[in-house]
Structure formats: structure tokens, C-alpha cells
Design a protein around this motif. Structure first.
Motif, short mmCIF file in Angstrom:
data_model
loop_
_atom_site.label_atom_id
_atom_site.label_comp_id
_atom_site.label_asym_id
_atom_site.label_seq_id
_atom_site.Cartn_x
_atom_site.Cartn_y
_atom_site.Cartn_z
N THR A 9 0.79 -0.99 0.39
CA THR A 9 0.07 0.39 -0.08
C THR A 9 1.34 1.23 -0.24
O THR A 9 1.62 1.49 1.07
CB THR A 9 -0.91 0.11 0.60
OG1 THR A 9 -1.62 -1.41 0.96
CG2 THR A 9 -2.10 1.32 1.18
N ASP A 12 0.70 7.68 -1.71
CA ASP A 12 -0.40 8.56 -2.35
C ASP A 12 0.11 7.84 -4.48
O ASP A 12 1.60 6.90 -4.49
CB ASP A 12 0.31 9.54 -2.95
CG ASP A 12 1.79 9.94 -3.20
OD1 ASP A 12 2.73 8.86 -3.22
OD2 ASP A 12 2.23 10.73 -2.45
N VAL A 13 -0.36 7.80 -5.26
CA VAL A 13 -0.22 7.19 -6.62
C VAL A 13 1.56 7.66 -7.37
O VAL A 13 1.90 6.66 -7.62
CB VAL A 13 -1.28 8.13 -7.79
CG1 VAL A 13 -0.47 7.62 -9.30
CG2 VAL A 13 -2.75 7.72 -7.71
N GLU A 33 -4.66 0.45 -7.63
CA GLU A 33 -6.13 1.01 -7.20
C GLU A 33 -5.63 2.12 -6.08
O GLU A 33 -5.42 1.37 -5.51
CB GLU A 33 -6.89 -0.22 -6.95
CG GLU A 33 -7.02 -1.37 -7.87
CD GLU A 33 -8.14 -2.74 -7.60
OE1 GLU A 33 -8.03 -2.85 -6.68
OE2 GLU A 33 -8.29 -3.44 -8.48
N GLN A 34 -6.97 2.57 -6.94
CA GLN A 34 -7.17 4.12 -5.33
C GLN A 34 -8.78 3.59 -5.24
O GLN A 34 -9.20 4.03 -6.12
CB GLN A 34 -6.22 5.10 -6.09
CG GLN A 34 -6.51 6.24 -4.93
CD GLN A 34 -5.91 7.49 -5.00
OE1 GLN A 34 -5.72 7.85 -6.39
NE2 GLN A 34 -5.68 8.64 -4.49
N ASP A 39 -6.99 8.45 -0.02
CA ASP A 39 -5.74 8.51 -1.11
C ASP A 39 -4.67 7.50 -0.71
O ASP A 39 -3.95 7.45 -1.60
CB ASP A 39 -4.77 9.42 0.27
CG ASP A 39 -5.64 11.34 0.41
OD1 ASP A 39 -6.70 11.62 -0.58
OD2 ASP A 39 -5.10 12.26 1.59
N VAL A 41 -3.12 3.99 -2.00
CA VAL A 41 -3.13 3.20 -3.68
C VAL A 41 -2.28 1.90 -2.81
O VAL A 41 -1.70 1.81 -2.51
CB VAL A 41 -2.49 3.98 -4.21
CG1 VAL A 41 -2.60 2.86 -5.37
CG2 VAL A 41 -2.57 5.36 -4.76
N THR A 42 -3.17 1.04 -3.88
CA THR A 42 -3.10 -0.24 -3.62
C THR A 42 -2.00 -0.53 -4.85
O THR A 42 -2.56 -0.51 -6.11
CB THR A 42 -4.15 -1.12 -3.48
OG1 THR A 42 -4.79 -0.48 -1.81
CG2 THR A 42 -3.70 -2.62 -3.32
#
Length: 70
Positions: A9, A12-13, A33-34, A39, A41-42
Motif C-alpha cells: 500500500t 499516493d499515486v 488501485e485507489q 488517499d 493506493v494499493t
């Protein structure tokens, strides 16, 4: 088709994309994926690549850089 599972995880992007680059350099395909209400992102990889992906991320990041691992 192989199931996708969470390998990390990111906060952020941009961080998720850095993890994707590490995985890409190790020859491992990944997606991000968000969640719409979060906030974080996985980063997802194929279930068959999970152990290799974890090893690649651990080898090329500092432990404090990762927010969470599954």
C-alpha cells in the motif's frame, strides 16, 4: 486468469508508481488501485508473483518507505 493480490500500500499515486517501476524492473507486472474515499493506493500483482514481488520491493526500498504491507 490469475487472481490479483495486494503486495503493498502506497501513500499516493506517485509512490505506487515508484513501486510499479521496481516491480517492472524485476520483470513483474502490476496494477494500482485507489479507493475513492482514501488517499492510499494499493499495488496489486498476480497471486503467483506475490513472493517474488515482496522480495523485489524489500530489496530495493528502505523499510520506513513503505506505509504498509499485507
Amino acid at each position: 486468469m490469475t487472481a490479483m493480490v495486494q503486495v503493498a500500500t502506497a501513500g499516493d499515486v506517485a509512490e505506487a508508481e515508484e513501486l510499479q517501476e521496481i516491480l517492472r524492473n524485476a520483470g513483474i507486472e502490476s496494477t494500482i488501485e485507489q479507493a475513492p474515499d482514501d488517499d492510499a493506493v494499493t499495488v496489486l500483482v498476480a497471486e503467483t508473483e506475490l513472493e517474488s514481488a515482496q522480495d523485489a520491493i524489500e530489496a530495493l526500498t528502505e523499510p520506513d518507505d513503505l506505509i504498509a504491507e499485507p
